[in-house]
Design a protein around this motif. Sequence first.
Motif, PDB file in Angstrom:
ATOM      1  N   THR A 143      29.463   1.987  37.098  1.00  0.00           N
ATOM      2  CA  THR A 143      29.299   1.549  35.866  1.00  0.00           C
ATOM      3  C   THR A 143      29.405   0.116  35.405  1.00  0.00           C
ATOM      4  O   THR A 143      28.981  -0.682  34.719  1.00  0.00           O
ATOM      5  CB  THR A 143      29.896   2.506  34.746  1.00  0.00           C
ATOM      6  N   ASN A 144      30.504  -0.333  35.937  1.00  0.00           N
ATOM      7  CA  ASN A 144      31.118  -1.877  35.610  1.00  0.00           C
ATOM      8  C   ASN A 144      29.702  -2.760  36.341  1.00  0.00           C
ATOM      9  O   ASN A 144      29.508  -3.700  35.694  1.00  0.00           O
ATOM     10  CB  ASN A 144      32.369  -2.166  36.217  1.00  0.00           C
ATOM     11  N   ASN A 158      26.998  -2.540  34.088  1.00  0.00           N
ATOM     12  CA  ASN A 158      26.914  -3.198  32.920  1.00  0.00           C
ATOM     13  C   ASN A 158      26.980  -4.612  32.981  1.00  0.00           C
ATOM     14  O   ASN A 158      26.327  -5.180  32.276  1.00  0.00           O
ATOM     15  CB  ASN A 158      28.390  -2.986  32.430  1.00  0.00           C
ATOM     16  N   ASN A 178      25.802   6.701  35.426  1.00  0.00           N
ATOM     17  CA  ASN A 178      26.438   7.946  34.881  1.00  0.00           C
ATOM     18  C   ASN A 178      25.906   8.426  33.644  1.00  0.00           C
ATOM     19  O   ASN A 178      25.489   7.840  32.811  1.00  0.00           O
ATOM     20  CB  ASN A 178      27.914   7.578  34.777  1.00  0.00           C
ATOM     21  N   ASP A 203      27.204   9.953  31.092  1.00  0.00           N
ATOM     22  CA  ASP A 203      27.799   9.454  29.970  1.00  0.00           C
ATOM     23  C   ASP A 203      28.228   8.086  29.809  1.00  0.00           C
ATOM     24  O   ASP A 203      27.972   7.403  28.763  1.00  0.00           O
ATOM     25  CB  ASP A 203      29.099  10.322  29.988  1.00  0.00           C
ATOM     26  N   GLY A 204      28.369   7.596  31.021  1.00  0.00           N
ATOM     27  CA  GLY A 204      29.041   6.204  31.181  1.00  0.00           C
ATOM     28  C   GLY A 204      28.002   5.160  31.035  1.00  0.00           C
ATOM     29  O   GLY A 204      28.342   3.670  30.870  1.00  0.00           O
ATOM     30  N   SER A 205      26.862   5.340  31.239  1.00  0.00           N
ATOM     31  CA  SER A 205      25.623   4.345  31.042  1.00  0.00           C
ATOM     32  C   SER A 205      25.179   4.459  29.722  1.00  0.00           C
ATOM     33  O   SER A 205      24.231   3.297  29.436  1.00  0.00           O
ATOM     34  CB  SER A 205      24.379   4.935  32.087  1.00  0.00           C
ATOM     35  N   SER A 228      28.816  12.977  38.738  1.00  0.00           N
ATOM     36  CA  SER A 228      28.471  12.091  37.446  1.00  0.00           C
ATOM     37  C   SER A 228      27.042  11.933  37.316  1.00  0.00           C
ATOM     38  O   SER A 228      26.708  11.823  36.125  1.00  0.00           O
ATOM     39  CB  SER A 228      28.925  10.522  37.757  1.00  0.00           C
TER      40      SER A 228
END
Length: 329
Positions: free
Chosen positions: A83-84, A87, A107, A109-111, A175
């Motif tokens: 996810t980093n 981003n 992800n 949730d993470g996206s 994920s």
Amino acid sequence: MMRKKAIASIIAAGALIISLAGCAGGSTDAPPTDAEGGDAGGLITIIVNDPANPYWKTEGDVAAATAEELGYTSSVGAHKGDTNTENTLIDTAISNKSVAIILDPANADGSIAAVKKAEAAGIPVFLVNAEINEAGIAKAQLVSNNAQGAALGAQEWVAQMGEAGDYVELFGAPSDNNAQTRSNGFQTVISQYPGLVEVGEEVADWDRTKGHDKMQSLLQSNPSLAGVMSGNDEMALGAIAALKEAGKLEGVVVGGFDGAPDAVSAVISGEMAYTVLQPVAVFSKEAVELADEYIRTGTAPETEKQSFDCILITKDNADKMTEPFTYTE
């Protein structure tokens, strides 16, 4: 009697997807957001998972080719599930003044934050292959009908297993919601057959090397396996390699999911029982076409979440795979 129950389970799985994602086109999770239209042209940024996997490579290649056919320039990047990195790629897309982003989210949730960031910058985001756990941010979320595809594959696997035997499952990246959806779809069918006993499950993150290594470990604990259920082709191909090294592939029913060229070849050779084709070439093209329509007209898709049915590939119809991830009647 068991076969009837399994067929009923496939129908139930399809009904579940229809209730969640709407018939053929998906569900209306959020109303469309319209904006002022403009001229076609500019940069469409495409972000996939990992092009080392032929599935994700096709996803990026088709999206880029479609963008260029429609008069845009394109840039393809890969987050590899991080996810980093995702981003950072979104930040680059914003600074490069992209007119749209086609994203296979890292992800569920993470996206979400990355999609929100792009939308806040005025860049419409169209998701492909995987969903995020929030509606109303992306303009569209286009995915394979994973429950339907898993049920199709499981029914074929059960038939080739003779409805009995010990088996293991290779699970995709946790994920990614697709991993659990497929596993649930497998169990919807397999649970109807008490003669089929799961003796192990390992997470192999969609990866061939991990599929190979996890299969080696599972074989040590369960040397008399009769079947392997895999959440994707790469893990299945890794399992096949491990079984061949151990001299135990013969008589073991291995099922795949994706419709990758190597998997289709393995089906034709008899090493893999079947694969389930995800129409990635279809929905990747559709995502760019929806982005183009939004750019030109300001009109978002009426339906945000859209699912595309999968196709069972066996020896009987493998010759209809005319290009990578493309089935031609």
